[in-house]
Design an enzyme around this catalytic site. Sequence first.
Site, PDB file in Angstrom:
ATOM      1  N   ASP A 171       0.843  -1.200   0.000  1.00 41.38           N
ATOM      2  CA  ASP A 171       0.000   0.000   0.000  1.00 41.38           C
ATOM      3  C   ASP A 171       0.881   1.255   0.000  1.00 41.38           C
ATOM      4  O   ASP A 171       0.679   2.181  -0.787  1.00 41.38           O
ATOM      5  CB  ASP A 171      -0.894  -0.025   1.249  1.00 41.38           C
ATOM      6  CG  ASP A 171      -2.050   0.952   1.167  1.00 41.38           C
ATOM      7  OD1 ASP A 171      -2.431   1.344   0.038  1.00 41.38           O
ATOM      8  OD2 ASP A 171      -2.585   1.330   2.229  1.00 41.38           O
ATOM      9  N   HIS A 182      -4.794   2.971  -6.901  1.00 39.85           N
ATOM     10  CA  HIS A 182      -5.926   2.779  -5.988  1.00 39.85           C
ATOM     11  C   HIS A 182      -7.253   2.642  -6.737  1.00 39.85           C
ATOM     12  O   HIS A 182      -8.152   1.939  -6.269  1.00 39.85           O
ATOM     13  CB  HIS A 182      -5.984   3.896  -4.941  1.00 39.85           C
ATOM     14  CG  HIS A 182      -5.176   3.579  -3.714  1.00 39.85           C
ATOM     15  ND1 HIS A 182      -3.803   3.667  -3.704  1.00 39.85           N
ATOM     16  CD2 HIS A 182      -5.542   3.127  -2.475  1.00 39.85           C
ATOM     17  CE1 HIS A 182      -3.367   3.297  -2.499  1.00 39.85           C
ATOM     18  NE2 HIS A 182      -4.390   2.966  -1.744  1.00 39.85           N
ATOM     19  N   HIS A 210      -7.287  -0.855  -7.853  1.00 39.32           N
ATOM     20  CA  HIS A 210      -7.701  -1.639  -6.677  1.00 39.32           C
ATOM     21  C   HIS A 210      -9.225  -1.637  -6.537  1.00 39.32           C
ATOM     22  O   HIS A 210      -9.851  -2.677  -6.362  1.00 39.32           O
ATOM     23  CB  HIS A 210      -7.062  -1.069  -5.401  1.00 39.32           C
ATOM     24  CG  HIS A 210      -7.756  -1.491  -4.146  1.00 39.32           C
ATOM     25  ND1 HIS A 210      -8.858  -0.812  -3.645  1.00 39.32           N
ATOM     26  CD2 HIS A 210      -7.551  -2.545  -3.311  1.00 39.32           C
ATOM     27  CE1 HIS A 210      -9.283  -1.430  -2.554  1.00 39.32           C
ATOM     28  NE2 HIS A 210      -8.507  -2.484  -2.329  1.00 39.32           N
ATOM     29  N   HIS A 215      -5.833  -5.362   0.790  1.00 41.31           N
ATOM     30  CA  HIS A 215      -5.865  -4.064   0.107  1.00 41.31           C
ATOM     31  C   HIS A 215      -4.512  -3.732  -0.535  1.00 41.31           C
ATOM     32  O   HIS A 215      -4.416  -3.447  -1.730  1.00 41.31           O
ATOM     33  CB  HIS A 215      -6.259  -2.981   1.134  1.00 41.31           C
ATOM     34  CG  HIS A 215      -6.084  -1.583   0.655  1.00 41.31           C
ATOM     35  ND1 HIS A 215      -7.034  -0.926  -0.092  1.00 41.31           N
ATOM     36  CD2 HIS A 215      -5.056  -0.695   0.811  1.00 41.31           C
ATOM     37  CE1 HIS A 215      -6.605   0.293  -0.378  1.00 41.31           C
ATOM     38  NE2 HIS A 215      -5.412   0.459   0.154  1.00 41.31           N
TER      39      HIS A 215
HETATM   40 ZN   LIG Z   1      -4.361   2.335   0.232  1.00 42.10          ZN
END
Ligand SMILES: [Zn+2]
Length: 386
Positions: A175, A263, A266, A284
């Site tokens: 991340d 993101h 994602h 994540h």
């Molecule tokens: Zn993140």
Amino acid sequence: MHLAPKIFATPRRYVQGPGVIRTIAGKQMAIFGRKAIVIGGPRSLEAVKEAGLYQTLDSAGISYVIETFGRECTHEEIKRLTDIGQDAGCDLAIAVGGGKAMDAGKVVGDTLGESIMIPTQVGTNASESALSVIYTKDHVFEEYKFLNKNPALLLVDTEVIAKSPIRYLIGGIGDASSEKFEGEACYRTGSKNLIEAPEWVGYTSALSLKLCQLAYEYLREYGEAALESAARQAVTPALENIVEAIILWSGAGFECTGLAGAHSIHNGITEIEHLIPENKRPLHGEIVAWGVIAQLFLENRPRKEIEEYAEWARRVALPMTFEEMGFPSGSPNDEDLWKAAEKACAEGETIHCMAFDIQPQWVFDAMKTADEFGKKVAKRIPKPTF
Ligand SMILES: [Zn+2]
């Protein structure tokens, strides 16, 4: 000449070190409130109990109610917790656990008064920011909720972090690693950062971009050593560096610089995550790191840069392909992947901060390319076990 305003926001205090819950937390917490609702999942609540949280609260004169957090950060769950806190007269929310508990706790604290974050694992950099990610109860991304305040205090006990499952640390590294690339994309295009929505008035400060880049430098330098020490539940300077890079620097970095493609990709993947058997679902940060590779292809970054990122990501055990993210072989098919690409390009997605008028077709093609490229990297470099 008219200069655009820059906005930079962080928690008011950051405390990190082995044993800090037991040793210096009480006085720090008492600055911000007198009655707390402590929110966390069963395992996290147990971990902070063992680390001495309740003795600390008692000795600091902070009274508290404890409430177990439901599995997802949904609007319903946030309302339930806020109602309990309000009925009990709390002026403080203390969130313990991972990203979802942090995200819920921040919203609850924003209504009650202040919030204190005690991450028990570092799977995401969610604990620092004044925004929360809201999901549906089936864990599909719903929206970003923007809050008035960053948490008052961020308290990170690295003894607790070292005892958490190592996979979270891998996810946190993934991340945090995205922020350099997403931050650079935002900075280059002059996109506004993630503070003060929906007005979007704030531009990136030079410091916040530096934080994103510094976090990435530290992740490359100390990531493997941090994983080696965490594998033995040991706290080393390398682990301390990585925890700080994930939680503080990349946390401030993403909020004050902005997010871009990784993101959003994602968020697109969460749309088709139901194709993955539940026990194989990626974290994540694992999806985000893979999203970085796709973003780099979208941006047409030099081959050398893409390879450098992917080879490092492989050495810290991040997934390279759809299959390594947990998708059954042959999945997702084109129809599924198109759904993910469309979701990644939905209105309001941060992917639109990138340098061009992004189209689902381009994201679809970049994701396919990233998967194909990832297969080669995976073949060339064995996946480490920690
Ligand atoms: Zn993140």
